[in-house]
Scaffold this active site. Structure first.
Site, PDB file in Angstrom:
ATOM      1  N   HIS A 131      25.420  40.434  51.141  1.00 24.98           N
ATOM      2  CA  HIS A 131      25.374  39.068  51.505  1.00 24.98           C
ATOM      3  C   HIS A 131      25.733  38.905  52.878  1.00 24.98           C
ATOM      4  O   HIS A 131      25.073  37.821  53.653  1.00 24.98           O
ATOM      5  CB  HIS A 131      26.252  38.284  50.859  1.00 24.98           C
ATOM      6  CG  HIS A 131      26.194  37.964  49.359  1.00 24.98           C
ATOM      7  ND1 HIS A 131      25.017  37.773  48.771  1.00 24.98           N
ATOM      8  CD2 HIS A 131      26.936  38.244  48.253  1.00 24.98           C
ATOM      9  CE1 HIS A 131      25.099  37.643  47.438  1.00 24.98           C
ATOM     10  NE2 HIS A 131      26.273  38.039  47.258  1.00 24.98           N
ATOM     11  N   ASP A 168      27.988  43.225  38.375  1.00 23.49           N
ATOM     12  CA  ASP A 168      28.499  41.778  37.762  1.00 23.49           C
ATOM     13  C   ASP A 168      27.017  41.218  36.973  1.00 23.49           C
ATOM     14  O   ASP A 168      27.068  40.154  36.500  1.00 23.49           O
ATOM     15  CB  ASP A 168      28.661  41.021  38.881  1.00 23.49           C
ATOM     16  CG  ASP A 168      27.581  40.841  40.094  1.00 23.49           C
ATOM     17  OD1 ASP A 168      26.667  41.912  40.196  1.00 23.49           O
ATOM     18  OD2 ASP A 168      27.980  40.202  41.122  1.00 23.49           O
TER      19      ASP A 168
HETATM   20  C1  OKP Z   1      29.444  38.546  45.955  1.00 24.16           C
HETATM   21  B1  OKP Z   1      28.633  39.911  45.205  1.00 24.16           B
HETATM   22  C2  OKP Z   1      32.739  31.766  41.950  1.00 24.16           C
HETATM   23  C3  OKP Z   1      32.077  31.420  43.259  1.00 24.16           C
HETATM   24  C4  OKP Z   1      31.588  32.815  43.943  1.00 24.16           C
HETATM   25  C5  OKP Z   1      30.435  33.616  45.676  1.00 24.16           C
HETATM   26  C6  OKP Z   1      30.022  34.951  44.931  1.00 24.16           C
HETATM   27  C7  OKP Z   1      29.794  36.148  45.604  1.00 24.16           C
HETATM   28  C8  OKP Z   1      29.350  37.209  44.960  1.00 24.16           C
HETATM   29  N1  OKP Z   1      33.665  30.993  41.449  1.00 24.16           N
HETATM   30  N2  OKP Z   1      30.782  32.515  45.163  1.00 24.16           N
HETATM   31  O1  OKP Z   1      27.199  39.640  45.100  1.00 24.16           O
HETATM   32  O2  OKP Z   1      29.064  40.412  43.801  1.00 24.16           O
HETATM   33 ZN    ZN Z   2      27.068  40.010  42.908  1.00 22.45          ZN
END
Ligand code: OKP
Ligand code: ZN
Length: 332
Positions: free
Chosen positions: A153, A276
């Site tokens: 990100h 994920d």
């Molecule tokens: C990072 B990666 C959850 C809010 C999450 C950010 C997510 C970042 C993901 N309550 N906001 O791409 O796994």
């Molecule tokens: Zn992610």
């Protein structure tokens, strides 16, 4: 079959963020990589190696000077308590000098706090992925970069989504000096940082499969009409999926993504490996299974590109079993 080099440094443990509105635990925690290491050590398919520190010069080929200078200044300007942006204004062209103004200028969310050692921690993660890329350049066929914080990100001059330095983009930038590079991002979330870094470049293809950004983070990027500009036009592809999809729909998307990679004829492949997409992930809604990660890796391996696998997301206690399943697809 040679052992798979796994690049790892215990220094990742010094990064231990929490959430501003501290009800939930921050999901991007040190246990993630420790669980991965524990599972990998049970097998003989992997050998653990230490990272070599990446040069700031290479990092500044990916990120803007002002952003890196700000991250480097944290060491002398703030304590080892996490600080969060509160005010944001990304378009300012002024020569901002205040800590709060710069923190908001260089952040796009409040899930990515900074403290005194944040740049050093992010540098270790970038070094893990740089070292993995270097091993590929020197002739290995697959290397796994077991670093955190994740990177996909992190944009040219914005941190966000738990990411500070874009580990995959730094590996891609390094390898692009030796040939063409494709980055395939299979994290649940769009790899907006990697897209941003290479959006106007023809020598690095970026492809990402992810949840529709109308439904989830990062919200403002990752739509299918984002195809690149200038020399990069036709060299960025986004494949968006619905909530709750399973192995079969995912696999069709993977085949479409890999067709784009094959058309590009890269010399090197980088996988941004977010796990994920797993059925029990605490953030994602996809329903991929442990066995599917082996099939995913076998499908990628069948293309025969020297491949750097870089850890991105994945937020559950037994993350390591899915890394092992994925890596087993590269064995034999
Ligand atoms: C990072 B990666 C959850 C809010 C999450 C950010 C997510 C970042 C993901 N309550 N906001 O791409 O796994
Ligand atoms: Zn992610």
């Amino acid at each position: 079959m040679d052992k798979i080099p796994v690049v790892y440094s215990a220094d990742h443990k010094k990064h231990n963020p929490f959430y501003l509105f501290g009800v939930d635990e921050h999901p991007e925690k040190p246990d993630r990589i420790e669980n991965i290491l524990k599972e990998i050590k049970k097998l003989d398919m992997a050998e653990i190696c230490e990272p070599e520190t990446v040069n700031i010069g290479l990092i500044k080929e990916v990120h803007l000077d002002g952003y890196i200078n700000f991250l480097q200044s944290l060491k002398k300007n703030i304590s080892n308590e996490y600080r969060f942006p509160i005010n944001f204004y990304h378009e300012s062209n002024r020569n901002l000098i205040g800590f709060r103004s710069l923190l908001g200028r260089y952040s796009f969310d409040v899930s990515t706090p900074v403290k005194k050692n944040t740049f050093q921690c992010a540098l270790v993660s970038a070094s893990v992925s740089y070292t993995a890329a270097k091993l590929i350049k020197d002739g290995k066929s697959v290397v796994y970069a077991a670093g955190r914080p994740p990177g996909h990100h992190a944009m040219k001059s914005l941190m966000g989504g738990f990411c500070y330095l874009n580990n995959a983009a730094i590996a891609a930038q390094y390898l692009s000096k030796f040939g063409s590079v494709a980055v395939l991002d299979v994290d649940y979330h769009h790899g907006n940082g990697t897209q941003d870094v290479f959006y106007d470049r023809g020598d690095v293809l970026t492809v990402s499969i992810h949840i529709n950004p109308n439904l989830s983070f990062p919200y403002y990027w990752g739509f299918e009409d984002e195809i690149g500009v200038g020399l990069g036009k036709g060299r960025n592809f986004n494949i968006t999926l619905d909530n709750n999809i399973g192995n079969d729909i995912y696999h069709e998307a993977l085949e479409r993504a890999l067709n784009k990679v094959v058309d590009f004829k890269p010399n090197f492949l980088i996988i941004s490996l977010g796990l994920d997409t797993y059925e029990n992930d605490s953030i994602g809604t996809f329903k991929l299974t442990t066995d599917y990660y082996k099939k995913m890796a076998q499908t990628i391996k069948s293309l025969n590109y020297p491949t750097v696998v870089i850890q991105e997301g994945g937020y559950y206690d037994d993350l390591g079993k899915n890394v092992v399943s994925f890596l087993s697809g590269f064995c034999g």
